[in-house]
Design an enzyme around this catalytic site. Structure first.
Site, PDB file in Angstrom:
ATOM      1  CG  HIS A  76      -4.546  -9.009  -1.171  1.00  0.00           C
ATOM      2  ND1 HIS A  76      -3.593  -8.643  -0.249  1.00  0.00           N
ATOM      3  CD2 HIS A  76      -3.968  -9.951  -1.958  1.00  0.00           C
ATOM      4  CE1 HIS A  76      -2.479  -9.333  -0.467  1.00  0.00           C
ATOM      5  NE2 HIS A  76      -2.682 -10.128  -1.503  1.00  0.00           N
ATOM      6  CG  ASP A  78      -5.526  -8.119   3.184  1.00  0.00           C
ATOM      7  OD1 ASP A  78      -5.745  -8.144   1.958  1.00  0.00           O
ATOM      8  OD2 ASP A  78      -5.440  -9.140   3.894  1.00  0.00           O
ATOM      9  CG  ASP A 109       1.472 -10.742  -1.178  1.00  0.00           C
ATOM     10  OD1 ASP A 109       0.486 -10.653  -1.925  1.00  0.00           O
ATOM     11  OD2 ASP A 109       1.561 -11.605  -0.285  1.00  0.00           O
ATOM     12  CD  GLU A 138      -4.368 -13.237  -0.400  1.00  0.00           C
ATOM     13  OE1 GLU A 138      -4.046 -14.242  -1.056  1.00  0.00           O
ATOM     14  OE2 GLU A 138      -3.557 -12.646   0.363  1.00  0.00           O
ATOM     15  CD  GLU A 139      -1.171 -11.390   2.523  1.00  0.00           C
ATOM     16  OE1 GLU A 139      -1.022 -12.579   2.869  1.00  0.00           O
ATOM     17  OE2 GLU A 139      -0.520 -10.874   1.604  1.00  0.00           O
ATOM     18  CD  GLU A 167      -1.819 -12.550  -4.381  1.00  0.00           C
ATOM     19  OE1 GLU A 167      -0.649 -12.226  -4.105  1.00  0.00           O
ATOM     20  OE2 GLU A 167      -2.734 -12.578  -3.552  1.00  0.00           O
ATOM     21  CG  HIS A 355       4.274 -12.446   3.352  1.00  0.00           C
ATOM     22  ND1 HIS A 355       3.457 -13.484   3.762  1.00  0.00           N
ATOM     23  CD2 HIS A 355       3.516 -11.710   2.534  1.00  0.00           C
ATOM     24  CE1 HIS A 355       2.268 -13.365   3.202  1.00  0.00           C
ATOM     25  NE2 HIS A 355       2.293 -12.273   2.431  1.00  0.00           N
TER      26      HIS A 355
END
Length: 384
Positions: A76, A78, A109, A138-139, A167, A355
Site C-alpha cells: 500500500h 497510503d 510502513d 490499507e491504513e 509490510e 506511525h
C-alpha cells in the site's frame, strides 16, 4: 530482460515518500510506480472502487509475463497522517537522508517494501510471471482496496501461486522474521438496557451498569490456550459508554465495545456463537443485553509451510546464515484478503518507527531487502 542496478531502491523510496499520500489521497504515488514499472515491461492498470459505506479508492495492478509460476507482490502507498509537523526533526514528506537513515512518513510502513521489490525486479532476468497489487487504502477503512482488487484480478483471469506483502515484518535485522499467518479480528458491541431513574430511588430503577460489569468480567481475557503457531485468543473491552453527564440519574443503558484477536481454533461464526452463549448464561438482573458484530470480521489464516514459504526460508537462510522466525503475531494486514487466493507471507524491513514522529529506516536495510527480494525472485521463478 534485465536492467541490473538500473533502479536505486533508496531513490525510489525517496520519490514515494515525497508524495503525501495520506489515505485515500493518492497524489503522485502511482505516477512514481508506473514510471519505474513500465520500462521493466509491466502493463499497469488503475482500478477505482467505491461504495459500501466508504470513500472512493484508486488501486494499481501491474503485471508482466504469461508463463510459469505467478508471483504476486502486494502493498500500500497510503500512509497515516503525520500529525504536527513541528514535532518532526525531519519533515514528514521531505525524504531527508541523514547519517545513513532516510526519514519520512511511510518510510517503514510500507513504501520501503514497494521500492525494494521493484528495484529487485530490475536486477533479475525476466522469468515466470510477476504481478503487483498496490492499494491506497490499507491504513483506514480497507473497504475499497486490496479486498476488491483481489476479487477483480481473479475475475480478470489471474491466478497466483504465491504472494509477498511488503509490510515491516522484521524485528531487529532484515530477514530475522517473516509473518506466515495472522490472527483474526472481530469487533463487537453489547447494549445493556435497564430502567432509568433517580439515584435517590434505586428501587424504582434498574441500573444496567452492574450487569455490564458482570458481562465484562465474564467475557474479558483469554479464550483458549493457543495453538501450534498462534498465541491464545483474547477478548478486550475498549469502551463503556452511558452518555450520562449528571450524577443523580441512573442511566437507561450502557454500550460496551470490544475487540477479539483470535487464532485458527476459531471462525467468526464459532466465535459469535461462543460470545452469545456466554451472554445467555449470565444472570442479567432484569436487564436485556443485545450483542452485535461491528463491521466485517477478518479470519485468521496460516499459509502452508511449503512451496513459496519454504523457498523464501531457504533464500533468507542462505544469504543471512540464519533461518527466519516464522511469526503470526501483530495486528491485521491486507494479507488477510490475499490468503483467500494463494499462500502469502509478510516480508519487509524492521518497523520500530512506523506511525511515529520521524519515521525512518536505514538505507543499508533497504538495500539488503532489495538483495533478498532479488534472490528470492531468482530462486522461485527460475531466473539465472
Amino acid at each position: 530482460m534485465t536492467l541490473a542496478e538500473g533502479i536505486n531502491p533508496v531513490q525510489l523510496l525517496a520519490d514515494l515518500i515525497r508524495q503525501p499520500s495520506v489515505t485515500p489521497e493518492l497524489h503522485g504515488a502511482f505516477d512514481v510506480l508506473e514510471a519505474a514499472l513500465v520500462p521493466l515491461g509491466f502493463s499497469c492498470e488503475r482500478v477505482r472502487f467505491e461504495g459500501d459505506g466508504s470513500y472512493p479508492v484508486d488501486n494499481l495492478f501491474a503485471t508482466r509475463g504469461s508463463e510459469g509460476r505467478h508471483l504476486l507482490f502486494a502493498g500500500h502507498t497510503d500512509v497515516v497522517p503525520p500529525g504536527d509537523s513541528a514535532a518532526w526533526r525531519h519533515q514528514p514528506f521531505a525524504a531527508e537522508i541523514v547519517d545513513g537513515t532516510i526519514y519520512g512518513r511511510g518510510a517503514a510502513d510500507m513504501k520501503s517494501g514497494i521500492a525494494a521489490f521493484i528495484a529487485a525486479i530490475a536486477r533479475v532476468p525476466e522469468a515466470g510471471r510477476i504481478s503487483l497489487a498496490i492499494t491506497n487504502d490499507e491504513e483506514a477503512d480497507a473497504v475499497n482496496g486490496t479486498d476488491k482488487l483481489m476479487a477483480w484480478a481473479e475475475a480478470q483471469g489471474h491466478r497466483f501461486d504465491f504472494a509477498i506483502v511488503g509490510e515491516p515484518s522484521a524485528t531487529a535485522r532484515v530477514g530475522d522474521s517473516i509473518k506466515v499467518g495472522r490472527r483474526g479480528s472481530l469487533n463487537g458491541q453489547i447494549r445493556v438496557t435497564g430502567t432509568q431513574g433517580h439515584v435517590a430511588y434505586p428501587d424504582k430503577a434498574n441500573n444496567p451498569l452492574p450487569t455490564a460489569a458482570l458481562l465484562i468480567g465474564a467475557l474479558t481475557g483469554k479464550l483458549d490456550d493457543g495453538t501450534e503457531h498462534f498465541p491464545p485468543s483474547n477478548l478486550e473491552f475498549t469502551s463503556a459508554d452511558v452518555g450520562n453527564e449528571t450524577t443523580n440519574v441512573i442511566p437507561a443503558s450502557v454500550l460496551l465495545r470490544f475487540n477479539v484477536r483470535y487464532n485458527d481454533r476459531w471462525t467468526p461464526e464459532s466465535l459469535i456463537a461462543a460470545i452469545e452463549e456466554v451472554i445467555g448464561n449470565q444472570d442479567l438482573r432484569g436487564c436485556s443485553a443485545e450483542f452485535s458484530v461491528v463491521g466485517r470480521p477478518s479470519r485468521s489464516f496460516l499459509s502452508p509451510l511449503g512451496g513459496g514459504v519454504e523457498t523464501l526460508i531457504e533464500t533468507i537462510a542462505r544469504r543471512t546464515g540464519i533461518p527466519p522466525e516464522l511469526s503470526t503475531g501483530g495486528g491485521t494486514s491486507d494479507a488477510r484478503f490475499i490468503a483467500e487466493y494463494c499462500p502469502v507471507v509478510e516480508f519487509g524491513l524492521p518497523g520500530p518507527t512506523m506511525h511515529k514522529v520521524d519515521e525512518n529506516v536505514r538505507v543499508a536495510d533497504v538495500e539488503e531487502l532489495t538483495a533478498l527480494y532479488a534472490q528470492f525472485i531468482r530462486d522461485y521463478l527460475g531466473g539465472e
